[in-house]
Design a protein around this motif. Structure first.
Motif, PDB file in Angstrom:
ATOM      1  N   PHE A   1       2.191   1.650  -3.572  1.00 37.15           N
ATOM      2  CA  PHE A   1       1.115   2.145  -4.423  1.00 37.15           C
ATOM      3  C   PHE A   1       0.856   3.629  -4.158  1.00 37.15           C
ATOM      4  CE2 PHE A   1      -3.458   2.761  -5.311  1.00 37.15           C
ATOM      5  CZ  PHE A   1      -3.432   2.490  -6.667  1.00 37.15           C
ATOM      6  N   SER A   2       0.865   4.020  -2.884  1.00 34.88           N
ATOM      7  CA  SER A   2       0.674   5.421  -2.534  1.00 34.88           C
ATOM      8  C   SER A   2       1.803   6.279  -3.090  1.00 34.88           C
ATOM      9  CB  SER A   2       0.606   5.562  -1.012  1.00 34.88           C
ATOM     10  OG  SER A   2       0.625   6.898  -0.629  1.00 34.88           O
TER      11      SER A   2
ATOM     12  N   SER B   1       0.830  -1.202   0.000  1.00 30.67           N
ATOM     13  CA  SER B   1       0.000   0.000   0.000  1.00 30.67           C
ATOM     14  C   SER B   1       0.867   1.256   0.000  1.00 30.67           C
ATOM     15  CB  SER B   1      -0.951   0.007   1.194  1.00 30.67           C
ATOM     16  OG  SER B   1      -0.234   0.150   2.402  1.00 30.67           O
TER      17      SER B   1
ATOM     18  N   PHE C   1       3.604   5.624  -5.755  1.00 32.40           N
ATOM     19  CA  PHE C   1       3.410   5.667  -7.207  1.00 32.40           C
ATOM     20  C   PHE C   1       2.353   6.703  -7.577  1.00 32.40           C
ATOM     21  CE2 PHE C   1       1.099   4.101 -10.968  1.00 32.40           C
ATOM     22  CZ  PHE C   1       2.121   4.208 -11.902  1.00 32.40           C
ATOM     23  N   ILE C   2       1.230   6.683  -6.875  1.00 31.56           N
ATOM     24  CA  ILE C   2       0.157   7.647  -7.149  1.00 31.56           C
ATOM     25  C   ILE C   2       0.650   9.073  -6.896  1.00 31.56           C
ATOM     26  CG2 ILE C   2      -2.133   8.432  -6.390  1.00 31.56           C
ATOM     27  CD1 ILE C   2      -2.213   5.942  -8.106  1.00 31.56           C
ATOM     28  N   THR C   3       1.436   9.264  -5.827  1.00 33.23           N
ATOM     29  CA  THR C   3       1.962  10.599  -5.528  1.00 33.23           C
ATOM     30  C   THR C   3       2.897  11.078  -6.627  1.00 33.23           C
ATOM     31  OG1 THR C   3       1.806  10.120  -3.167  1.00 33.23           O
ATOM     32  CG2 THR C   3       3.236  11.938  -3.814  1.00 33.23           C
TER      33      THR C   3
ATOM     34  N   VAL D   1       2.958  10.140  -9.769  1.00 32.37           N
ATOM     35  CA  VAL D   1       2.173  10.419 -10.972  1.00 32.37           C
ATOM     36  C   VAL D   1       1.462  11.766 -10.833  1.00 32.37           C
ATOM     37  CG1 VAL D   1       0.151   9.662 -12.297  1.00 32.37           C
ATOM     38  CG2 VAL D   1       1.907   8.013 -11.655  1.00 32.37           C
ATOM     39  N   SER D   2       0.929  12.046  -9.666  1.00 36.65           N
ATOM     40  CA  SER D   2       0.246  13.327  -9.448  1.00 36.65           C
ATOM     41  C   SER D   2       1.213  14.494  -9.573  1.00 36.65           C
ATOM     42  CB  SER D   2      -0.399  13.352  -8.061  1.00 36.65           C
ATOM     43  OG  SER D   2      -1.351  12.333  -7.944  1.00 36.65           O
TER      44      SER D   2
END
Length: 88
Positions: free
Chosen positions: A67-68, A64, A70-72, A74-75
């Protein structure tokens, strides 16, 4: 004087509440261990299941976090792209 009485009552009720909760936890553990050993489980099997559960939780927590991250990232990349398009 009344405040001191209230504080003493709160302390006594807190201590008794803690004692009751510790007693209930110990009783629950005794029942669980009684059932496990009653059905033929060994101590090593119980330790193995517990460690497997902890390892699974650790792996899920790491996934998790990855994944967090990665999302950060990308943002942040999308925000940099938008800002650079607005500037130029």
């Amino acid at each position: 004087m009344r405040n001191n009485e209230k504080i003493l009552k709160q302390k006594n009720s807190l201590r008794s509440g803690i004692n009751i909760s510790i007693g209930l936890i110990l009783a629950g553990l005794a029942v669980v261990f009684g059932l496990i050993f009653g059905f033929g489980g060994t101590f090593l099997a119980v330790v193995g299941v517990y460690l497997g559960y902890k390892l699974l939780r650790l792996i899920l927590r790491v996934l998790s976090l990855v994944f967090s991250l990665f999302i950060t990232l990308v943002s942040i990349a999308i925000l940099i792209l938008i800002i650079s398009l607005l500037i130029f």
